[in-house]
Design a protein around this motif. Structure first.
Motif, PDB file in Angstrom:
ATOM      1  N   LEU A 246       0.821  -1.214   0.000  1.00  0.00           N
ATOM      2  CA  LEU A 246       0.000   0.000   0.000  1.00  0.00           C
ATOM      3  C   LEU A 246       0.853   1.261   0.000  1.00  0.00           C
ATOM      4  N   GLY A 247       2.040   1.161   0.556  1.00  0.00           N
ATOM      5  CA  GLY A 247       2.950   2.301   0.577  1.00  0.00           C
ATOM      6  C   GLY A 247       3.796   2.392  -0.676  1.00  0.00           C
ATOM      7  N   ASN A 248       3.476   1.573  -1.695  1.00  0.00           N
ATOM      8  CA  ASN A 248       4.183   1.555  -2.976  1.00  0.00           C
ATOM      9  C   ASN A 248       5.667   1.245  -2.823  1.00  0.00           C
ATOM     10  N   ARG A 249       5.990   0.356  -1.893  1.00  0.00           N
ATOM     11  CA  ARG A 249       7.384  -0.026  -1.671  1.00  0.00           C
ATOM     12  C   ARG A 249       7.580  -1.472  -2.119  1.00  0.00           C
ATOM     13  N   GLU A 250       8.830  -1.838  -2.365  1.00  0.00           N
ATOM     14  CA  GLU A 250       9.144  -3.197  -2.807  1.00  0.00           C
ATOM     15  C   GLU A 250       8.755  -4.213  -1.734  1.00  0.00           C
ATOM     16  N   VAL A 251       8.071  -5.240  -2.122  1.00  0.00           N
ATOM     17  CA  VAL A 251       7.670  -6.299  -1.194  1.00  0.00           C
ATOM     18  C   VAL A 251       8.776  -7.357  -1.092  1.00  0.00           C
ATOM     19  N   LEU A 252       9.450  -7.587  -2.216  1.00  0.00           N
ATOM     20  CA  LEU A 252      10.501  -8.604  -2.238  1.00  0.00           C
ATOM     21  C   LEU A 252      11.892  -7.969  -2.216  1.00  0.00           C
ATOM     22  N   ALA A 253      12.804  -8.629  -1.565  1.00  0.00           N
ATOM     23  CA  ALA A 253      14.198  -8.164  -1.548  1.00  0.00           C
ATOM     24  C   ALA A 253      14.821  -8.438  -2.915  1.00  0.00           C
ATOM     25  N   ASN A 254      15.868  -7.690  -3.261  1.00  0.00           N
ATOM     26  CA  ASN A 254      16.519  -7.960  -4.545  1.00  0.00           C
ATOM     27  C   ASN A 254      17.441  -9.179  -4.425  1.00  0.00           C
ATOM     28  N   PHE A 255      17.875  -9.671  -5.588  1.00  0.00           N
ATOM     29  CA  PHE A 255      18.623 -10.928  -5.639  1.00  0.00           C
ATOM     30  C   PHE A 255      19.891 -10.896  -4.779  1.00  0.00           C
ATOM     31  N   LYS A 256      20.628  -9.795  -4.863  1.00  0.00           N
ATOM     32  CA  LYS A 256      21.879  -9.685  -4.104  1.00  0.00           C
ATOM     33  C   LYS A 256      21.607  -9.740  -2.593  1.00  0.00           C
ATOM     34  N   GLU A 257      20.568  -9.041  -2.194  1.00  0.00           N
ATOM     35  CA  GLU A 257      20.178  -9.026  -0.771  1.00  0.00           C
ATOM     36  C   GLU A 257      19.805 -10.438  -0.304  1.00  0.00           C
ATOM     37  N   ILE A 258      19.045 -11.138  -1.133  1.00  0.00           N
ATOM     38  CA  ILE A 258      18.628 -12.501  -0.789  1.00  0.00           C
ATOM     39  C   ILE A 258      19.856 -13.392  -0.609  1.00  0.00           C
ATOM     40  N   GLU A 259      20.796 -13.298  -1.541  1.00  0.00           N
ATOM     41  CA  GLU A 259      22.013 -14.115  -1.468  1.00  0.00           C
ATOM     42  C   GLU A 259      22.825 -13.801  -0.206  1.00  0.00           C
ATOM     43  N   ASN A 260      22.949 -12.515   0.129  1.00  0.00           N
ATOM     44  CA  ASN A 260      23.697 -12.122   1.339  1.00  0.00           C
ATOM     45  C   ASN A 260      23.025 -12.658   2.599  1.00  0.00           C
TER      46      ASN A 260
ATOM     47  N   TRP B 111      21.035  -9.423  10.013  1.00  0.00           N
ATOM     48  CA  TRP B 111      20.669  -8.699   8.797  1.00  0.00           C
ATOM     49  C   TRP B 111      19.321  -7.999   9.024  1.00  0.00           C
ATOM     50  N   ASP B 112      19.115  -6.914   8.249  1.00  0.00           N
ATOM     51  CA  ASP B 112      17.944  -6.051   8.463  1.00  0.00           C
ATOM     52  C   ASP B 112      16.971  -6.092   7.294  1.00  0.00           C
TER      53      ASP B 112
ATOM     54  N   THR C 201      24.470 -15.573   5.298  1.00  0.00           N
ATOM     55  CA  THR C 201      24.540 -15.355   6.747  1.00  0.00           C
ATOM     56  C   THR C 201      23.797 -16.464   7.489  1.00  0.00           C
ATOM     57  N   CYS C 202      22.619 -16.801   7.022  1.00  0.00           N
ATOM     58  CA  CYS C 202      21.827 -17.854   7.681  1.00  0.00           C
ATOM     59  C   CYS C 202      22.528 -19.214   7.598  1.00  0.00           C
ATOM     60  N   ARG C 203      23.155 -19.497   6.455  1.00  0.00           N
ATOM     61  CA  ARG C 203      23.844 -20.791   6.291  1.00  0.00           C
ATOM     62  C   ARG C 203      24.933 -20.974   7.344  1.00  0.00           C
ATOM     63  N   LEU C 204      25.564 -19.877   7.735  1.00  0.00           N
ATOM     64  CA  LEU C 204      26.679 -19.944   8.688  1.00  0.00           C
ATOM     65  C   LEU C 204      26.243 -19.705  10.136  1.00  0.00           C
ATOM     66  N   CYS C 205      24.963 -19.507  10.347  1.00  0.00           N
ATOM     67  CA  CYS C 205      24.467 -19.111  11.667  1.00  0.00           C
ATOM     68  C   CYS C 205      24.293 -20.306  12.611  1.00  0.00           C
ATOM     69  N   GLU C 206      24.586 -20.066  13.873  1.00  0.00           N
ATOM     70  CA  GLU C 206      24.451 -21.118  14.886  1.00  0.00           C
ATOM     71  C   GLU C 206      22.994 -21.448  15.213  1.00  0.00           C
ATOM     72  N   PHE C 207      22.070 -20.585  14.788  1.00  0.00           N
ATOM     73  CA  PHE C 207      20.649 -20.823  15.053  1.00  0.00           C
ATOM     74  C   PHE C 207      19.934 -21.473  13.868  1.00  0.00           C
ATOM     75  N   LYS C 208      20.673 -21.820  12.844  1.00  0.00           N
ATOM     76  CA  LYS C 208      20.092 -22.460  11.663  1.00  0.00           C
ATOM     77  C   LYS C 208      19.833 -23.939  11.954  1.00  0.00           C
ATOM     78  N   ILE C 209      18.680 -24.422  11.514  1.00  0.00           N
ATOM     79  CA  ILE C 209      18.362 -25.842  11.604  1.00  0.00           C
ATOM     80  C   ILE C 209      18.212 -26.337  10.166  1.00  0.00           C
ATOM     81  N   GLY C 210      18.770 -27.493   9.855  1.00  0.00           N
ATOM     82  CA  GLY C 210      18.637 -28.062   8.509  1.00  0.00           C
ATOM     83  C   GLY C 210      19.805 -27.669   7.623  1.00  0.00           C
ATOM     84  N   ASP C 211      20.113 -28.545   6.677  1.00  0.00           N
ATOM     85  CA  ASP C 211      21.284 -28.316   5.842  1.00  0.00           C
ATOM     86  C   ASP C 211      20.966 -27.912   4.412  1.00  0.00           C
ATOM     87  N   THR C 212      19.738 -28.137   3.974  1.00  0.00           N
ATOM     88  CA  THR C 212      19.410 -27.757   2.601  1.00  0.00           C
ATOM     89  C   THR C 212      18.497 -26.539   2.618  1.00  0.00           C
TER      90      THR C 212
END
Ligand code: SF4
Length: 84
Positions: A21-35, A79-80, A39-50
């Motif tokens: 409604l605020g005319n802002r992007e709903v989805l993150a861009n590709f680079k942001e998603i990869e970053n 990450w924010d 971070t999540c792949r290396l995080c100690e709070f991550k569960i699961g390997d795939t």
């Protein structure tokens, strides 16, 4: 589905609607998603390997969906949400 999951889902849907409604992007861009994923792949709070079964122990979100939404953020401050 536990209360925390329902709360997270409703909060996410509200955030998506607010951005839309605020005319802002709903989805993150590709680079942001990869970053975020890296971070999540290396995080100690991550569960699961795939990517398919990777979950965050802190918020109990499925990482593959969480990282795609612009409004998402890491509950540990690793990450924010995106500004756009
Ligand atoms: S969202 Fe944050 S706490 Fe959760 S797995 Fe990713 S980096 Fe870790």
């Amino acid at each position: 589905m536990r209360f925390k999951n329902i709360f997270n889902l409703l909060n996410t849907l509200f955030s998506i609607l607010k951005r839309f409604l605020g005319n802002r992007e709903v989805l993150a861009n590709f680079k942001e998603i990869e970053n975020r994923l890296q971070t999540c792949r290396l995080c100690e709070f991550k569960i699961g390997d795939t990517l398919k079964n990777m979950k965050c122990k802190k918020c109990e979100c499925m990482v593959r969906y969480k990282v795609r939404l612009a409004e998402s953020y890491c509950p540990e401050g690793k990450w924010d949400a995106t500004d756009s």
